[in-house]
Every structure is written in C-alpha cells, then in structure tokens.
Design a protein around this motif. Sequence first.
Motif, short mmCIF file in Angstrom:
data_model
loop_
_atom_site.label_atom_id
_atom_site.label_comp_id
_atom_site.label_asym_id
_atom_site.label_seq_id
_atom_site.Cartn_x
_atom_site.Cartn_y
_atom_site.Cartn_z
N SER A 57 42.11 48.07 41.97
CA SER A 57 41.72 49.48 41.84
C SER A 57 40.62 49.59 40.79
O SER A 57 40.36 48.63 40.04
N GLY A 58 40.02 50.75 40.71
CA GLY A 58 39.04 51.01 39.65
C GLY A 58 39.71 50.99 38.29
O GLY A 58 39.13 50.53 37.31
N THR A 59 40.94 51.47 38.24
CA THR A 59 41.69 51.46 36.98
C THR A 59 41.90 50.03 36.50
O THR A 59 41.70 49.71 35.33
N THR A 83 35.87 63.26 32.10
CA THR A 83 35.97 62.21 33.11
C THR A 83 37.38 62.21 33.67
O THR A 83 38.24 62.98 33.23
N PHE A 84 37.61 61.33 34.64
CA PHE A 84 38.94 61.14 35.20
C PHE A 84 39.82 60.43 34.16
O PHE A 84 39.32 59.60 33.39
N ASP A 174 31.67 52.59 33.52
CA ASP A 174 32.62 53.14 34.48
C ASP A 174 31.81 53.70 35.65
O ASP A 174 31.36 54.85 35.63
N ALA A 176 32.92 54.01 38.73
CA ALA A 176 33.88 54.30 39.81
C ALA A 176 33.31 55.32 40.81
O ALA A 176 33.64 55.28 41.99
N GLN A 177 32.44 56.22 40.32
CA GLN A 177 31.91 57.26 41.21
C GLN A 177 30.47 56.98 41.63
O GLN A 177 29.87 57.80 42.33
N SER A 198 35.29 51.53 41.84
CA SER A 198 36.53 51.80 42.58
C SER A 198 36.20 51.95 44.05
O SER A 198 35.14 52.47 44.41
N LYS A 203 35.69 57.60 47.09
CA LYS A 203 34.50 57.13 46.38
C LYS A 203 33.39 56.77 47.39
O LYS A 203 33.68 56.56 48.57
C1 LIG Z 1 38.38 57.08 40.45
C2 LIG Z 1 38.01 56.81 39.05
C3 LIG Z 1 38.61 55.78 38.31
C4 LIG Z 1 39.79 55.00 38.78
O1 LIG Z 1 39.65 54.39 40.01
P1 LIG Z 1 40.97 54.10 40.90
O2 LIG Z 1 40.46 53.19 41.96
O3 LIG Z 1 41.45 55.41 41.42
O4 LIG Z 1 41.96 53.43 40.03
C5 LIG Z 1 38.13 55.53 37.03
N1 LIG Z 1 37.14 56.26 36.50
C6 LIG Z 1 36.55 57.26 37.17
C7 LIG Z 1 35.43 58.01 36.54
C8 LIG Z 1 36.98 57.59 38.46
O5 LIG Z 1 36.41 58.60 39.13
#
Ligand SMILES: *Cc1c(COP(=O)(O)O)cnc(C)c1O
Length: 393
Positions: A57-59, A83-84, A174, A176-177, A198, A203
């Motif tokens: 995962s992104g996490t 942010t998330f 980061d 992820a987006q 992610s 995404k």
């Molecule tokens: C979605 C997201 C994550 C985490 O990604 P996952 O795949 O959902 O774990 C981290 N940071 C940001 C900014 C995100 O939008």
Amino acid sequence: MQFIDLSVQQKRIRASIEERIRKVLDHGQYVSGPEIQELEGCLANYVGVRYAIACASGTDALLMALLAHSVGPGDLILTTPFTFIATAGVIGLLGATPVFVDVDAETFNMDSHRLEETIIALSRGGASDVPLPRPNPAGALPRGIIPVDLFGLPADYEPINAIARKHGLFVIEDAAQSFGAAYSNKMTCSLADVGCTSFFPAKPLACYGDGGMCFTDNGQLAEKLRSIRVHGMGRDKYENVRIGINGRLDTIQAAILAAKFEIFPEEVILRQEVASRYAALFRQKMSGKNPLRFQRIPADRVSVWGQYSILAPDTDERSAILEGLRKIGVPSAVYYPTPLHLQQAFHWLGYRPGDFPVSEDLAGRIFSVPMHPYLEESQQEMIVEGICGSCQN
Ligand SMILES: *Cc1c(COP(=O)(O)O)cnc(C)c1O
C-alpha cells in the motif's frame, strides 16, 4: 454519475487484465511472482530512477521509507497538516514525532519558507511565532521531511531539497496522489531521496485492491527497502538482519497494474484535458466575478489531477454548493475537512486551532468534484452549471 468511474477504463483493457490474471493462475506464484519484478522495472523506467520496490500500500511505502532511514522515538519528521492521515500516521506509529508545517495558500503544498522557519525554531528550542509539538523530547532532532504532492501537484522540491541538504535531513516524497505528474521535467517519485506512491483504486494509477511502490536512485536504500518489505530478511527469508514488515504487493495486483499501465500515459493526457475543460467551463459560466478559487499549478509543474479541488468563498457557501450538486445527482467530496493537527489522533502533539491558519482555512472551504480520464464534456457542463447555480443564489 460517479466520482471516479473505473468502468470505461476496464472496458478498454478487460481482455488484457483477464489474460494477465490467467497467467498468474497458471504459474501459481501468488506472492513474489515474476510480474512483481517486471512491474518494478517498467515503472522505475517510467519514473526515471534506478530502483523500484513494490509493496502492499502507499502507507506501507511511507512506513518502509521511514524504517529504511531508521526512524524511531526521538526523531522529528516535518510534514504538512493538510494531507491524508497516512502521511503523519506512519511517523507516529514508529514512535517518532510529526512536526507540522503549514501549506501555501495557492498550491496547497508545503510552504518552504515556513519549513525553514520551523527547522530553525526547533534548533533554538522554540520561537514564539512558530507552532511546535508540545512533547518535544529532550535531544529530539529533526531527521527528515515528507512533502506531499497534494491532489496530484508536485510540491516545491527545489527549495525543499536545498533546505534538507543544508540541515542534513532526508526527504521522502509522498506521491500517493501524483504518480504521472512532473516537476521541472522530472517525474514524481524521482524528486526526493525516496518517492512513495499508492495504487489504491482512487489514485491515478490504480490496482483492484491495495498496492504501493517505493522509488529511489540509492542502491543501499533500495536494498534496505527490499529487506524491510519481507520481515527484514538478509540473504534469505530465514536470516533476519533488521525488524521489518510483511509489505509485499500481491502478484495478481501487479498483473492488473501492468495491464493498466499500457494505457496510463494516454490517461495522464486525458486527465489534463478534463482539467483544462473544467477551467474553460468555469471561465465561461462564471460571468463577471468568479467567487471560486482553484489550486495554482506553477509553470514548472504538471499536475496529474489526482483530485479536482475548488475553494468556495466560505463554509456556508460550500455547504450550499455541495447540497446543490447532490440534488442534481453529482457526487462530491471534501479532502480534507479536518487538518491533521486538529485530529484526535494527534491530540498528544498539543497543537491548537489557529496554529496552521492556511490549512484550517482550506479545510473549511475546499471541495472536490468528479475527476477521471473518461469524464465527458456534457457531464462537466452539468457539474459546472450546478456549482455556478448555487454560487449566484
Ligand atoms: C492515499 C494516500 C496515502 C496512503 O496510500 P494507501 O495506499 O491508501 O495506503 C498516503 N498519502 C496520501 C497523500 C494519500 O493520498
């Protein structure tokens, strides 16, 4: 209408997805199958870095990047409160302390001037006008920075990396987006020491479940990331040289991503077109003064439009706009209604309302409208008219 419609895309590549999944079913290597390395090679090449490490995962990508830098208790990691939750969650999970830095009012990304002010305030043990976390453990030192490429727009890496070098800090992107976006002709995920993305279904490049990836040019870091991904393995699975996690990407998800990647570069262009059409429609339909504000995309950057986000004049007008959209069947979302420093999960940091005025203002006014490569012009017209109708009431 759907907020993110994945069905048109699936129709285009369904045969390829089925064929690639069938291959996995045939060889049966559901974990660490050959598709993983193939995908890593393919995406490293696209991003323009030497190493890619697929993960669950992104996490996990962010967590692994922090673990690879041996982050733990007593470490301070600078990031943004807009942010998330995952961005700062992983810092806290490792017993380290997130130090928030407010965002820029126009790009919504980390403000590099505030970043340096905060680092200097930390080195002086506090300065009255810079909000710092309360449980600043004695001897705690800033170790790294996690800028976020919010809504698909790369953060301002040139000044951020320069500040990091000056103060001896690492930078984790980061992204992820923002997979597929660019900054000064370099792709996201290549803009810092490690880039983390992610593949969550919402995404820009997405699988059919959870997935993520780390990118780096640093061979030692890449080796650590691969080890951390499988319980800190050494030469083999049963030699453990550090503490790690089970952070592997499933082979089936890698197969799906390979099929999706065939059309991804084209989808990035389609996303740009959809975003330009939104901008043109808002200009057209908002006769006279336009009370809405949009994320500014600086000239040296290409956004991949992970979200199309708009600022209403105030919270009440946002509620009216969202209600208007709901009535005509247009889905919307608010990313993010509460900045992280005001979340209960980070209460222990001792931040207060007013500490990060830009993030707090954005949280009260922002909303996002449907955004995906296959959004049609007629749908966009309906969305923009719906918003304009609520604004002019
Ligand atoms: C979605 C997201 C994550 C985490 O990604 P996952 O795949 O959902 O774990 C981290 N940071 C940001 C900014 C995100 O939008």
